[in-house]
Scaffold this active site. Structure first.
Site, short mmCIF file in Angstrom:
data_model
loop_
_atom_site.label_atom_id
_atom_site.label_comp_id
_atom_site.label_asym_id
_atom_site.label_seq_id
_atom_site.Cartn_x
_atom_site.Cartn_y
_atom_site.Cartn_z
N SER A 15 -2.02 3.84 -2.95
CA SER A 15 -0.77 4.62 -2.90
C SER A 15 -0.10 4.80 -4.25
CB SER A 15 0.21 3.96 -1.92
OG SER A 15 0.28 2.57 -2.16
N ASN A 91 -9.07 -2.85 -5.12
CA ASN A 91 -8.08 -2.63 -6.18
C ASN A 91 -6.73 -3.27 -5.88
OD1 ASN A 91 -6.71 -0.93 -8.42
ND2 ASN A 91 -5.63 -0.33 -6.56
N SER A 143 -8.92 -8.30 -14.39
CA SER A 143 -7.94 -8.09 -15.46
C SER A 143 -8.44 -8.86 -16.69
CB SER A 143 -6.57 -8.67 -15.04
OG SER A 143 -5.73 -8.82 -16.16
N TYR A 156 -2.20 -15.58 -11.05
CA TYR A 156 -2.84 -14.25 -11.21
C TYR A 156 -4.18 -14.41 -11.95
CZ TYR A 156 -3.10 -9.28 -12.56
OH TYR A 156 -3.49 -7.98 -12.74
N LYS A 160 -7.93 -13.48 -10.63
CA LYS A 160 -8.74 -12.46 -11.31
C LYS A 160 -10.03 -13.05 -11.88
CE LYS A 160 -6.06 -8.98 -10.52
NZ LYS A 160 -6.51 -7.92 -9.59
P1 NAP Z 1 0.71 -1.24 -8.66
O1 NAP Z 1 1.11 -0.01 -9.38
O2 NAP Z 1 1.69 -2.32 -8.44
O3 NAP Z 1 0.05 -0.80 -7.24
C1 NAP Z 1 -0.46 -1.79 -6.40
C2 NAP Z 1 -1.14 -1.14 -5.22
O4 NAP Z 1 -1.68 -2.20 -4.38
C3 NAP Z 1 -0.20 -0.34 -4.34
O5 NAP Z 1 -0.89 0.77 -3.82
C4 NAP Z 1 0.16 -1.34 -3.23
O6 NAP Z 1 0.52 -0.73 -2.00
C5 NAP Z 1 -1.18 -2.03 -3.07
N1 NAP Z 1 -1.08 -3.34 -2.41
C6 NAP Z 1 -0.39 -4.44 -2.81
N2 NAP Z 1 -0.58 -5.44 -1.93
C7 NAP Z 1 -1.39 -4.96 -0.96
C8 NAP Z 1 -1.93 -5.50 0.22
N3 NAP Z 1 -1.68 -6.77 0.60
N4 NAP Z 1 -2.73 -4.72 1.00
C9 NAP Z 1 -3.00 -3.42 0.64
N5 NAP Z 1 -2.50 -2.87 -0.47
C10 NAP Z 1 -1.69 -3.62 -1.26
O7 NAP Z 1 -0.52 -1.96 -9.40
P2 NAP Z 1 -1.56 -1.39 -10.49
O8 NAP Z 1 -1.00 -1.66 -11.82
O9 NAP Z 1 -2.01 -0.03 -10.13
O10 NAP Z 1 -2.75 -2.44 -10.27
C11 NAP Z 1 -3.91 -2.13 -9.51
C12 NAP Z 1 -4.91 -3.25 -9.73
O11 NAP Z 1 -5.23 -3.34 -11.12
C13 NAP Z 1 -4.38 -4.62 -9.32
O12 NAP Z 1 -5.43 -5.39 -8.75
C14 NAP Z 1 -3.95 -5.23 -10.64
O13 NAP Z 1 -3.98 -6.63 -10.61
C15 NAP Z 1 -5.00 -4.66 -11.58
N6 NAP Z 1 -4.58 -4.65 -12.97
C16 NAP Z 1 -3.50 -3.92 -13.39
C17 NAP Z 1 -3.16 -3.96 -14.73
C18 NAP Z 1 -1.98 -3.18 -15.28
O14 NAP Z 1 -1.69 -3.32 -16.48
N7 NAP Z 1 -1.32 -2.36 -14.50
C19 NAP Z 1 -3.89 -4.71 -15.64
C20 NAP Z 1 -4.98 -5.43 -15.17
C21 NAP Z 1 -5.33 -5.39 -13.84
P3 NAP Z 1 2.09 -0.34 -1.70
O15 NAP Z 1 2.36 0.88 -2.55
O16 NAP Z 1 2.13 -0.03 -0.25
O17 NAP Z 1 2.90 -1.52 -2.10
#
Ligand code: NAP
Length: 248
Positions: A15, A91, A143, A156, A160
Site C-alpha cells: 500500500s 516486503n 536491510s 530490527y 533483517k
Molecule cells: P513503509 O513505507 O512504512 O510501508 C510499510 C508497508 O508494510 C505498508 O504497506 C504497510 O501496510 C505494510 N505492513 C506493515 N505491517 C504489516 C503487516 N503486519 N501485514 C501486512 N502489511 C504490513 O515501509 P518501506 O520503507 O516501504 O519499507 C518496506 C520494506 O523495506 C520493509 O521491510 C523495510 O524494513 C524495508 N526497508 C526499508 C528501508 C527504508 O529506508 N525505507 C531500508 C531498508 C529496508 P499499511 O499501509 O496498511 O500500514
C-alpha cells in the site's frame, strides 16, 4: 515482450513505500499483481485501480503478514483469483527503534513477528504451488542494517539478519525445484519509514552515504524487477545491497 508478461506476483505491504513502487513497476512489466496491506485501506484501493488501469489483473487484500493462518488464507485466495503465483515479495516491515536498555519485550516481539515470522509464513505457504510449477522467484526485503547492525535497532537488525539466513537456506533447499530466493538490502530510502526519523538523523545518514542522497522506492523496485525476471535466471541465494555504497 515485457520482462514479467503474464507472471503473477504476490507482494506483502504494497500500500505504501517500496512495496507500492514494486507493484507499479511489476504492472508496467506486464505482471498481474496481488498485494497486501494492514490498515491503509484507502491507499490500497487507489493503488488497485491504478494497477488495473495499466491493463493487468490487480487485487488488494487486507492481510496481517505476521499471522500464520492469515498467510494460509492469503495464498489460497491468490491461487483462486489468479490461478498461480510466480513471484513472492516478502516486503512488509516495521520499526520500533529503541536502545537495548529501554527496549520492551513487546517492541522486540512486534518487530520479529512482522518482519521475520511473515517471511516464514508466506514462504512456507507458497512453496508447494511453486514446487508443482517447478518454477518461482522469492524476494525477501532485508536491510543494510541486517548486514551491519545499527545502534538503537537491535530488534530490527535481528529480524533483517534472520531474513538473510533464512533466504540462503531456502535457496539451497529449493534450487533443485527451480525456485530461486534472493534478498534485497536497501539502505536509506525515501518512504514513510524514514520520514519519521527526523531531519537530524537524515543529515547523519547523508554524511555516510557515498552517493550523497537517499534512494527512491523506484530504485529498489528496479532491482526487484531484475530478481523476478529471467534476466536473473542463474542468480539465487544472494543479497543485493541497494544503498548508494553506504554498505560495501
Ligand atoms: P513503509 O513505507 O512504512 O510501508 C510499510 C508497508 O508494510 C505498508 O504497506 C504497510 O501496510 C505494510 N505492513 C506493515 N505491517 C504489516 C503487516 N503486519 N501485514 C501486512 N502489511 C504490513 O515501509 P518501506 O520503507 O516501504 O519499507 C518496506 C520494506 O523495506 C520493509 O521491510 C523495510 O524494513 C524495508 N526497508 C526499508 C528501508 C527504508 O529506508 N525505507 C531500508 C531498508 C529496508 P499499511 O499501509 O496498511 O500500514
Amino acid at each position: 515482450m515485457k520482462l514479467l508478461q503474464d507472471k503473477v506476483a504476490l507482494i506483502t505491504g504494497g500500500s505504501r513505500g517500496i512495496g507500492r513502487a514494486i507493484a507499479l513497476k511489476y504492472a508496467e512489466e506486464g505482471a498481474n499483481v496481488c498485494f497486501t496491506y494492514l490498515s491503509s485501506e484507502q491507499k490500497a484501493k487507489e493503488l488497485e485501480q491504478e494497477l488495473q488501469a495499466k491493463g493487468v489483473q490487480a487485487k488488494a487484500v487486507q492481510s496481517d503478514a505476521s499471522s500464520f493462518t492469515g498467510a494460509e488464507a492469503l495464498v489460497a485466495e491468490v491461487l483462486e483469483s489468479f490461478g498461480k503465483v510466480d513471484i513472492l515479495i516478502n516486503n512488509a516491515g516495521i520499526t520500533r527503534d529503541n536502545l537495548l536498555l529501554r527496549i520492551t519485550e513487546d517492541q522486540w516481539n512486534e518487530v520479529i513477528q512482522t518482519n521475520l515470522n511473515s517471511v516464514f509464513n508466506l514462504t512456507k505457504m507458497i512453496i508447494k504451488p511453486m514446487m508443482r510449477q517447478r518454477a518461482g522467484s522469492i524476494i525477501n526485503m532485508s536491510s543494510v542494517v541486517g548486514v551491519n547492525g545499527n545502534a538503537g535497532q537491535a530488534n530490527y537488525a535481528a529480524s533483517k539478519a534472520g531474513i538473510i539466513g533464512f533466504s540462503k537456506s531456502i535457496a539451497q533447499e529449493l534450487g533443485s525445484r527451480n525456485i530461486r530466493c534472493n534478498v534485497i538490502a536497501p539502505g536509506f530510502i525515501e518512504t514513510d519509514m524514514t520520514e519519521k526519523l527526523g531531519e537530524e538523523a537524515r543529515q547523519k545518514y547523508l554524511e555516510i552515504i557515498p552517493l550523497k542522497r537517499m534512494g527512491t522506492p523506484d530504485e529498489v523496485a528496479q532491482v526487484a524487477v531484475f530478481l523476478a525476471s529471467d534476466l536473473s535466471s542463474y542468480v539465487s541465494g544472494q543479497v543485493i545491497n541497494v544503498c548508494g555504497a553506504m554498505s560495501c
